[in-house]
Enzyme design. Structure first.
Site, PDB file in Angstrom:
ATOM      1  CB  ALA A 160      -0.920   0.014   1.213  1.00  0.00           C
ATOM      2  CG  ASP A 217      -7.157   8.016  10.305  1.00  0.00           C
ATOM      3  OD1 ASP A 217      -8.329   8.353  10.049  1.00  0.00           O
ATOM      4  OD2 ASP A 217      -6.272   7.934   9.437  1.00  0.00           O
ATOM      5  CB  ALA A 270      -0.456   6.500   2.783  1.00  0.00           C
ATOM      6  CB  SER A 271      -0.176  11.512   1.829  1.00  0.00           C
ATOM      7  OG  SER A 271      -0.566  11.339   3.175  1.00  0.00           O
ATOM      8  CG  LEU A 272       2.196  11.164   5.935  1.00  0.00           C
ATOM      9  CD1 LEU A 272       2.031  11.179   7.442  1.00  0.00           C
ATOM     10  CD2 LEU A 272       2.684  12.526   5.439  1.00  0.00           C
ATOM     11  CD  GLN A 328       6.560   3.140  -1.651  1.00  0.00           C
ATOM     12  OE1 GLN A 328       5.869   3.896  -2.346  1.00  0.00           O
ATOM     13  NE2 GLN A 328       7.550   2.421  -2.177  1.00  0.00           N
ATOM     14  CB  VAL A 329       3.297  -0.780   3.852  1.00  0.00           C
ATOM     15  CG1 VAL A 329       3.540  -2.065   4.632  1.00  0.00           C
ATOM     16  CG2 VAL A 329       2.929   0.351   4.794  1.00  0.00           C
TER      17      VAL A 329
END
Length: 605
Positions: A128, A293, A130-132, A134-135
Site C-alpha cells: 500500500a 483514525d 499513502a501520502s507519508l 509506503q509499506v
C-alpha cells in the site's frame, strides 16, 4: 544548497497563499450571492460547489493539506454540512514512489550495504502507498514475516513550510471568524494540534512506542483488562528508526468488505460491529489512549474473527480532566437506562453540565440555569430515541429553549478542546462502519450495556454481593441516603416556614433575571459605545484641523488633552467611591449580599 531550499519555501508559500486568497474571495462572493438566508436551497447549492473545489485544492497542495482537511472534516461545530461531507471523502491514497528509492532509504537507515544483511526477502512492489509512506512486505533473516513502512523523502522540509503557513492562516481565521453558533472556532488550536500530529506521524519511533502501548493495553498490561478479540501487530524494535518502521505481518480482510467477511464463514457481522464499538469505548473510557483514525483502511478482521488495528501514527491521549469529564458525561447520559423520571432528569442534567465543564467544553462561569435546561432537552431527546419515541412533530430546540439557547450562543460558552476533533471523527467513522456491517446498528444501544458495566465496576468494584445489597436498600429505603433524607425533613420544613414568614414580612428580596432585557441592554451598550467612539474620533479630527488652521502650538494641544483625560478619570473614580460608600452604609444591604444570603440558604436546604 540553502538558497535552493529558501527558493522552494518561497514558491511553496506563494502557492498556498494564492489558493487561500482565491477561496477567501470566492467565499465572500458566495455569501453575497446567497443573501441573508444561509439555509436556503441556493446557499446550500453554492456551498456544495465551493466545498468540492476546496477538497480538490487540498489534494493539489499535497499531504500536509490532505491531513489538515481530514481534521477539518470533524469540525461539525464550525463548518456547514456540505463542507464536512466533501472533506470526509479525502483519502491518503497516492501513487507509490520508486522501489529502488525505498530500498536505498532502508539501507541508509539500517546502516547496511545491502538488504540481504537484514532481510531474507523483500517485496519490491508495495502492499500500500499513502501520502507519508509506503509499506513493503518482507521476511527477517530470523524467519519472521513482517512489513516495512518506509517514509517519503524531504517530508520534514515541506512540513516546516506548510505548518508555518497554516498557523498564520489560522490566526487570521480566528480574527475574521471568532464564533459560529455560540462555539468558539479556535482555528489556532486546531492548527497547533494538526502540527503536533503531523510531526508525530513522521517520527516512526513515536509510532513504534504508541503501537506498543496500544497493544499492551489490550493484552492486559498497564493495569487494564485483556480484550482477547482485539489484535495489534507487535513491533521489531531493533530495526525501527525515525524513518522506517518494521512490524509483524498480520493479514486480514478490510472491515467494510462485507462479501469477503461473509466468505470467512465464522464471522458474525452483528457481533463484529459490537466488538468494534466496545473496543473503541474501551479506549476512550478506560485506557484514555485512543486511535485517532479508525477508518476501514486501518481496521481488518483475521481468519479467527479478531479485530485487527493498523497504523498508529495518529494516536492521542486524553488529559485527566477530559477523561474524567467524558466518563461522567457517559454516566449522566446512559445511567439508569432509557426510562427516566423528571426528578432524575434534573439530577442527570446537573451531572452532565458538571461533566462538560470538567472536560473544558463549557466555559467556567457560564449560565448554569440555561446550560441545565439545554442538558435536560438533550437527555430527554436521547432517552426518547432509545425508547423509539418519534418526536419529530413536536417543538424543536429553538421553540423549546429559544431564550436560553440564544443566551448561551451570544456568550460563546462552548469551547471544544482540540482533542475532541479526533473523537468526533473517530466516532463518526465507527458509526459508519457499524451501519455498513449491520443495518440495525445503533451506537447508543451498544454503548448502553458497556457504560452500565463500567458504572457497576466503579460503584461496586465487581462485587455482586455489594450490588445486590445496594439494590435491596434502594428498593426498601434502607440505605444511608434515604435515612438521612427522612431524618433531615423537619429541619428543611422549618427552613421553608422561616423563608415564607420572611417573604410575608417583606424581609426577603428576590432578584428576577430577564435574559431578553440583558441581551437588549448588551446590544444597546455596544451600539452606544460605537457611537461614542465615532463622536470622539470626529471631535479629534475637528480639533486637529482647527489647530492646524489656527497654528496652536503642539504642546498646548497635549496639555489640553491631558487635562480632559484627568478630569474624566477623576470623575469616574469619585462616582465609584460614592456608590461604594452608599452600599456600605449601616442597614443597607447590597444586591450582592442579599443574593449571597439567599444562595447560602438554598445550599443549607
Amino acid at each position: 544548497p540553502s538558497r535552493w531550499r529558501r527558493a522552494r519555501a518561497v514558491a511553496r508559500t506563494c502557492a498556498i497563499w494564492r489558493t487561500s486568497l482565491s477561496f477567501a474571495f470566492r467565499v465572500a462572493r458566495m455569501r453575497s450571492r446567497a443573501g441573508v438566508d444561509r439555509t436556503g436551497a441556493r446557499a446550500v447549492e453554492l456551498r456544495a460547489s465551493l466545498a468540492a473545489d476546496f477538497r480538490d485544492a487540498l489534494i493539489r497542495l499535497g499531504p500536509t493539506f490532505i491531513k489538515f482537511g481530514q481534521l477539518l472534516s470533524t469540525r461539525v461545530d464550525a463548518l456547514p454540512p456540505e463542507v464536512i461531507r466533501e472533506l470526509a471523502t479525502l483519502q491518503n491514497d497516492v501513487p507509490s514512489f520508486d522501489p529502488n528509492r525505498a530500498i536505498r532509504i532502508v539501507e541508509r537507515e539500517l546502516g547496511v550495504s545491502k538488504l540481504s544483511d537484514v532481510f531474507s526477502s523483500f517485496d519490491r512492489e508495495p502492499l500500500a502507498a499513502a501520502s507519508l509512506a509506503q509499506v513493503h512486505r518482507a521476511t527477517l533473516k530470523t524467519g519472521e514475516e513482517c512489513v516495512v513502512k518506509v517514509q517519503r523523502e524531504n517530508l520534514r522540509e515541506r512540513f516546516d513550510v506548510d505548518c508555518a503557513n497554516i498557523k498564520f492562516l489560522a490566526r487570521v481565521a480566528d480574527r475574521l471568524d471568532p464564533e459560529n453558533e455560540g462555539v468558539a472556532s479556535n482555528w489556532k488550536g486546531i492548527a497547533d494540534t494538526s502540527e503536533k500530529v503531523l510531526y508525530r506521524e513522521i517520527d516512526f519511533l513515536q509510532e513504534r512506542d504508541a503501537a506498543t502501548a496500544f497493544r499492551e493495553s489490550f493484552e492486559g498490561g498497564r493495569g487494564f483488562k485483556a480484550v482477547p478479540y482485539v489484535k495489534v501487530p507487535k513491533t521489531f524494535d531493533a530495526y525501527c528508526t525515525s524513518k522506517i518502521l518494521v512490524m509483524e505481518y498480520v493479514p486480514g480482510v478490510k472491515i467494510n468488505d462485507v462479501p469477503a467477511l461473509e466468505a470467512l464463514g465464522d464471522v458474525d457481522l452483528e457481533t463484529l460491529s459490537q466488538r468494534l464499538t466496545f473496543s473503541y469505548l474501551e479506549q476512550l473510557c478506560r485506557h484514555g489512549f485512543f486511535h485517532c483514525d479508525p477508518h476501514p483502511g486501518n481496521l481488518a478482521v483475521d481468519t479467527d474473527g479478531n479485530l485487527v488495528y493498523y497504523d498508529f501514527g495518529m494516536m492521542d491521549e486524553l488529559s485527566p480532566n477530559v477523561k474524567q469529564g467524558f466518563k461522567e458525561f457517559c454516566f449522566a447520559l446512559f445511567e439508569g437506562g432509557p426510562m427516566i423520571s423528571d426528578i432524575q432528569l434534573g439530577v442527570k442534567a446537573k451531572q452532565l453540565v458538571d461533566a462538560v465543564e470538567t472536560a473544558g467544553v463549557l466555559a467556567k462561569g457560564a449560565d448554569r440555569l440555561s446550560s441545565e435546561q439545554l442538558a435536560r432537552y438533550f437527555i430527554r431527546a436521547f432517552k426518547d430515541k432509545q425508547l423509539g419515541v418519534d418526536r419529530s412533530d413536536g417543538p424543536g430546540i429553538k421553540s423549546s429553549l429559544g431564550t436560553e439557547l440564544q443566551a448561551l450562543t451570544e456568550a460563546q460558552v462552548f469551547r471544544f478542546p482540540s482533542t475532541f476533533t479526533f473523537i468526533f471523527r473517530a466516532i463518526a467513522s465507527i458509526d459508519g462502519i457499524g451501519k455498513g456491517l449491520d443495518e440495525d446498528y445503533d451506537l447508543g444501544g451498544f454503548a448502553q450495556p458497556f457504560v452500565e458495566r463500567l458504572i457497576e465496576k466503579l460503584k461496586y468494584g465487581g462485587d455482586n454481593s455489594k450490588k445486590a445489597l445496594a439494590i435491596f436498600g434502594k428498593a426498601t429505603g434502607l440505605n444511608a441516603e434515604d435515612v438521612n433524607t427522612a431524618l433531615t425533613q423537619p429541619r428543611k420544613i422549618e427552613y421553608l416556614e422561616n423563608t415564607m414568614r420572611a417573604i410575608e414580612q417583606g424581609q426577603l428580596k428576590i432578584r428576577v433575571r430577564s435574559l431578553e432585557n440583558e441581551m437588549a441592554l448588551t446590544r444597546l451598550g455596544t451600539q452606544s459605545k460605537a457611537t461614542t467612539n465615532l463622536l470622539l474620533a470626529s471631535l479629534a479630527l475637528n480639533v486637529a484641523a482647527a489647530a492646524k488652521l489656527s497654528r496652536i502650538p503642539t504642546i498646548g494641544l497635549f496639555a489640553a488633552a491631558a487635562a480632559v483625560g484627568a478630569a474624566i478619570v477623576c470623575g469616574g473614580a469619585a462616582s465609584a467611591y460614592r456608590r461604594r460608600a452608599e452600599a456600605q452604609q449601616p442597614g443597607k444591604a447590597s444586591d450582592v449580599e442579599l443574593v449571597a444570603a439567599a444562595t447560602a440558604g438554598e445550599r443549607a436546604v
